[in-house]
Design a protein around this motif. Structure first.
Motif, PDB file in Angstrom:
ATOM      1  N   ALA A 227       2.743  20.251  -0.328  1.00  0.00           N
ATOM      2  CA  ALA A 227       3.775  21.098  -0.147  1.00  0.00           C
ATOM      3  C   ALA A 227       3.762  22.107  -1.288  1.00  0.00           C
ATOM      4  O   ALA A 227       4.182  23.540  -1.010  1.00  0.00           O
ATOM      5  CB  ALA A 227       5.051  20.506   0.072  1.00  0.00           C
ATOM      6  N   GLN A 228       3.522  21.746  -2.416  1.00  0.00           N
ATOM      7  CA  GLN A 228       3.772  22.515  -3.848  1.00  0.00           C
ATOM      8  C   GLN A 228       3.139  21.670  -4.951  1.00  0.00           C
ATOM      9  O   GLN A 228       2.642  20.741  -4.668  1.00  0.00           O
ATOM     10  CB  GLN A 228       5.163  23.039  -3.840  1.00  0.00           C
ATOM     11  N   GLY A 229       3.016  22.662  -5.751  1.00  0.00           N
ATOM     12  CA  GLY A 229       2.546  21.854  -7.144  1.00  0.00           C
ATOM     13  C   GLY A 229       3.327  21.479  -7.896  1.00  0.00           C
ATOM     14  O   GLY A 229       4.498  21.398  -7.996  1.00  0.00           O
ATOM     15  N   TYR A 230       2.602  20.684  -9.210  1.00  0.00           N
ATOM     16  CA  TYR A 230       3.406  19.790  -9.948  1.00  0.00           C
ATOM     17  C   TYR A 230       2.945  20.208 -11.215  1.00  0.00           C
ATOM     18  O   TYR A 230       1.427  19.979 -11.603  1.00  0.00           O
ATOM     19  CB  TYR A 230       3.383  18.399  -9.521  1.00  0.00           C
ATOM     20  N   MET A 231       3.579  20.432 -12.286  1.00  0.00           N
ATOM     21  CA  MET A 231       3.028  21.043 -13.482  1.00  0.00           C
ATOM     22  C   MET A 231       3.737  20.179 -14.780  1.00  0.00           C
ATOM     23  O   MET A 231       5.091  20.176 -14.512  1.00  0.00           O
ATOM     24  CB  MET A 231       3.430  22.554 -13.758  1.00  0.00           C
ATOM     25  N   THR A 232       3.148  19.692 -15.654  1.00  0.00           N
ATOM     26  CA  THR A 232       3.762  18.807 -16.661  1.00  0.00           C
ATOM     27  C   THR A 232       3.194  19.296 -18.156  1.00  0.00           C
ATOM     28  O   THR A 232       1.855  19.349 -18.176  1.00  0.00           O
ATOM     29  CB  THR A 232       3.883  17.360 -16.159  1.00  0.00           C
ATOM     30  N   ALA A 233       4.037  18.869 -19.188  1.00  0.00           N
ATOM     31  CA  ALA A 233       3.397  18.779 -20.493  1.00  0.00           C
ATOM     32  C   ALA A 233       3.471  17.860 -20.996  1.00  0.00           C
ATOM     33  O   ALA A 233       3.458  17.502 -22.547  1.00  0.00           O
ATOM     34  CB  ALA A 233       3.973  20.010 -21.554  1.00  0.00           C
ATOM     35  N   ASN A 234       3.819  16.457 -20.237  1.00  0.00           N
ATOM     36  CA  ASN A 234       4.301  15.364 -20.684  1.00  0.00           C
ATOM     37  C   ASN A 234       2.786  14.658 -21.712  1.00  0.00           C
ATOM     38  O   ASN A 234       1.755  14.758 -21.085  1.00  0.00           O
ATOM     39  CB  ASN A 234       4.451  14.463 -19.661  1.00  0.00           C
ATOM     40  N   PRO A 235       3.058  14.365 -22.755  1.00  0.00           N
ATOM     41  CA  PRO A 235       1.962  14.053 -23.728  1.00  0.00           C
ATOM     42  C   PRO A 235       1.016  12.874 -23.059  1.00  0.00           C
ATOM     43  O   PRO A 235      -0.328  12.972 -23.171  1.00  0.00           O
ATOM     44  CB  PRO A 235       2.391  13.531 -25.027  1.00  0.00           C
ATOM     45  N   SER A 236       1.746  12.010 -22.469  1.00  0.00           N
ATOM     46  CA  SER A 236       0.846  10.727 -22.006  1.00  0.00           C
ATOM     47  C   SER A 236       0.149  11.212 -20.768  1.00  0.00           C
ATOM     48  O   SER A 236      -0.886  10.721 -20.404  1.00  0.00           O
ATOM     49  CB  SER A 236       1.761   9.681 -21.722  1.00  0.00           C
ATOM     50  N   VAL A 237       0.514  12.041 -19.942  1.00  0.00           N
ATOM     51  CA  VAL A 237      -0.299  12.634 -18.866  1.00  0.00           C
ATOM     52  C   VAL A 237      -1.277  13.565 -19.449  1.00  0.00           C
ATOM     53  O   VAL A 237      -2.480  13.388 -18.652  1.00  0.00           O
ATOM     54  CB  VAL A 237       0.717  13.395 -17.886  1.00  0.00           C
ATOM     55  N   ILE A 238      -1.020  14.198 -20.365  1.00  0.00           N
ATOM     56  CA  ILE A 238      -2.186  15.019 -20.779  1.00  0.00           C
ATOM     57  C   ILE A 238      -3.346  14.471 -21.273  1.00  0.00           C
ATOM     58  O   ILE A 238      -4.324  14.696 -21.206  1.00  0.00           O
ATOM     59  CB  ILE A 238      -1.519  16.238 -22.103  1.00  0.00           C
ATOM     60  N   ARG A 239      -2.908  13.117 -22.320  1.00  0.00           N
ATOM     61  CA  ARG A 239      -3.866  12.253 -22.662  1.00  0.00           C
ATOM     62  C   ARG A 239      -4.692  11.699 -21.829  1.00  0.00           C
ATOM     63  O   ARG A 239      -6.029  11.857 -21.553  1.00  0.00           O
ATOM     64  CB  ARG A 239      -3.179  11.364 -23.591  1.00  0.00           C
ATOM     65  N   GLU A 240      -4.050  11.274 -20.389  1.00  0.00           N
ATOM     66  CA  GLU A 240      -4.658  10.412 -19.646  1.00  0.00           C
ATOM     67  C   GLU A 240      -5.650  11.358 -18.889  1.00  0.00           C
ATOM     68  O   GLU A 240      -6.933  10.974 -18.555  1.00  0.00           O
ATOM     69  CB  GLU A 240      -3.727   9.841 -18.689  1.00  0.00           C
ATOM     70  N   ARG A 241      -5.220  12.531 -18.469  1.00  0.00           N
ATOM     71  CA  ARG A 241      -6.078  13.469 -17.735  1.00  0.00           C
ATOM     72  C   ARG A 241      -7.075  14.053 -18.404  1.00  0.00           C
ATOM     73  O   ARG A 241      -8.204  14.323 -18.155  1.00  0.00           O
ATOM     74  CB  ARG A 241      -5.070  14.502 -17.133  1.00  0.00           C
ATOM     75  N   SER A 242      -6.922  14.072 -19.738  1.00  0.00           N
ATOM     76  CA  SER A 242      -7.872  14.870 -20.651  1.00  0.00           C
ATOM     77  C   SER A 242      -9.262  13.768 -20.898  1.00  0.00           C
ATOM     78  O   SER A 242     -10.289  14.033 -20.762  1.00  0.00           O
ATOM     79  CB  SER A 242      -7.405  14.839 -22.211  1.00  0.00           C
ATOM     80  N   VAL A 243      -8.665  12.764 -21.055  1.00  0.00           N
ATOM     81  CA  VAL A 243      -9.765  11.431 -21.070  1.00  0.00           C
ATOM     82  C   VAL A 243     -10.633  11.668 -19.555  1.00  0.00           C
ATOM     83  O   VAL A 243     -11.793  11.321 -19.691  1.00  0.00           O
ATOM     84  CB  VAL A 243      -9.159  10.177 -21.348  1.00  0.00           C
ATOM     85  N   GLY A 244      -9.840  11.560 -18.559  1.00  0.00           N
ATOM     86  CA  GLY A 244     -10.346  11.516 -17.370  1.00  0.00           C
ATOM     87  C   GLY A 244     -11.547  12.541 -17.214  1.00  0.00           C
ATOM     88  O   GLY A 244     -12.200  12.578 -16.476  1.00  0.00           O
ATOM     89  N   TYR A 245     -10.960  13.979 -17.690  1.00  0.00           N
ATOM     90  CA  TYR A 245     -11.731  15.192 -17.310  1.00  0.00           C
ATOM     91  C   TYR A 245     -13.172  14.931 -18.198  1.00  0.00           C
ATOM     92  O   TYR A 245     -14.133  15.324 -17.742  1.00  0.00           O
ATOM     93  CB  TYR A 245     -11.167  16.215 -17.832  1.00  0.00           C
ATOM     94  N   ALA A 246     -12.931  14.253 -19.474  1.00  0.00           N
ATOM     95  CA  ALA A 246     -14.168  14.171 -20.255  1.00  0.00           C
ATOM     96  C   ALA A 246     -15.216  13.243 -19.475  1.00  0.00           C
ATOM     97  O   ALA A 246     -16.376  13.606 -19.412  1.00  0.00           O
ATOM     98  CB  ALA A 246     -13.718  13.806 -21.657  1.00  0.00           C
ATOM     99  N   ARG A 247     -14.612  12.258 -19.044  1.00  0.00           N
ATOM    100  CA  ARG A 247     -15.508  11.190 -17.948  1.00  0.00           C
ATOM    101  C   ARG A 247     -16.181  12.106 -17.018  1.00  0.00           C
ATOM    102  O   ARG A 247     -17.374  11.780 -16.820  1.00  0.00           O
ATOM    103  CB  ARG A 247     -14.781  10.075 -17.673  1.00  0.00           C
ATOM    104  N   LEU A 248     -15.419  12.937 -16.398  1.00  0.00           N
ATOM    105  CA  LEU A 248     -15.939  13.957 -15.112  1.00  0.00           C
ATOM    106  C   LEU A 248     -17.120  14.669 -15.669  1.00  0.00           C
ATOM    107  O   LEU A 248     -17.978  14.657 -14.960  1.00  0.00           O
ATOM    108  CB  LEU A 248     -14.868  14.523 -14.467  1.00  0.00           C
TER     109      LEU A 248
END
Length: 282
Positions: A227-248
């Protein structure tokens, strides 16, 4: 018949644009037909834009500036108009995307919007928004202008291999889209990697996401839902996704091998090799 619908210029960027067009056209002593003849379009198009019934394009705006001697007024204004055509929940992301210094994105189903050709975008948007195709395609093409600036953001794109196989708009559209992707090889600030099917299960199976980084502001993660997007600057989410992106990135093919796979899929599925150094222009 000449359109004479009154506009409230404060109602929206589109209304303001239309009001300015009428004001400056009349100040120049031109009728709609006369201006249309000068910029090679129908008088009815001038009328539709002046009454906010038609969204202007950048090309139209540049021709207006040349014809009316308005020193880039409409060329500057059209960016606001086109951005206002985006879904309201996406506009905040588009503004941040335009300001980001670094953009990292993983896309499991579609080519990232900044790298889409016009025909690919038109085919996608036409599925759910057939009545807004022209406006939304123009807005998407406008977003891509950030890659043409003097200081474009560094853009790193990881595409799931399925993106290459999902036929959007037909074979010719896909040939042009994949050729367009290959054309970014000569831009050092744009890197395209493909995550092959052989990678098996991976963190990107949670869904597509974008990571925006800024020199002075906190990082932002954007994830798009149905339906729509979700945006966040939550540090824990940023850290988790940053590590995930490095793995990708680590599991994906190198940019050179990715280009080879893109070429292979294009030849085998869509039947044509790109011309040397060629790329489709959106």
């Amino acid at each position: 018949m000449v359109n004479i619908r009154a506009l409230d210029p404060s109602a929206s960027p589109l209304d303001y644009y239309g009001n300015e067009l009428r004001r400056l056209r009349e100040a120049a002593g031109l009728k709609q037909q006369q201006l249309g003849d000068i910029i090679f379009c129908a008088a009815s198009l001038i009328g539709q834009v002046e009454t906010a019934r038609k969204v202007p394009t950048r090309d139209f705006s540049e021709r207006l500036d040349a014809a009316l001697g308005t020193d880039g007024h409409f060329s500057r204004l059209v960016g606001l108009v086109l951005r206002s055509q985006l879904p309201h929940w996406f506009q905040a992301y588009a503004e941040m995307e335009a300001q980001a210094e670094y953009i990292s994105t993983f896309q499991c189903q579609l080519v990232y919007g900044l790298l889409q050709t016009e025909s690919y975008a038109r085919a996608l948007i036409g599925v759910d928004r057939p009545d807004q195709v022209d406006e939304l395609v123009a807005a998407r093409m406008e977003r891509q202008r950030i890659l043409e600036g003097e200081q474009p953001p560094a853009l790193w794109v990881v595409l799931g291999e399925a993106v290459l196989h999902q036929e959007v708009g037909g074979r010719e559209v896909m040939r042009k889209q994949l050729t367009h992707l290959l054309g970014f090889a000569d831009r050092p600030w744009v890197q395209v990697q493909v995550l092959p099917f052989s990678a098996g299960a991976h963190t990107g199976m949670l869904g597509s996401f974008n990571l925006l980084r800024f020199d002075r502001d906190p990082d932002v993660i954007y994830e798009e839902g149905y339906a729509q997007g979700y945006m966040t600057a939550n540090p824990s989410v940023i850290r988790e996704r940053s590590v995930g992106y490095a793995r990708l990135q680590a599991e994906a093919l190198s940019p050179e091998r990715s280009a080879g796979l893109i070429t292979q899929v294009m030849e085998e599925r869509y039947g044509k090799s790109p011309e040397p150094g060629g790329r489709a222009v959106a």
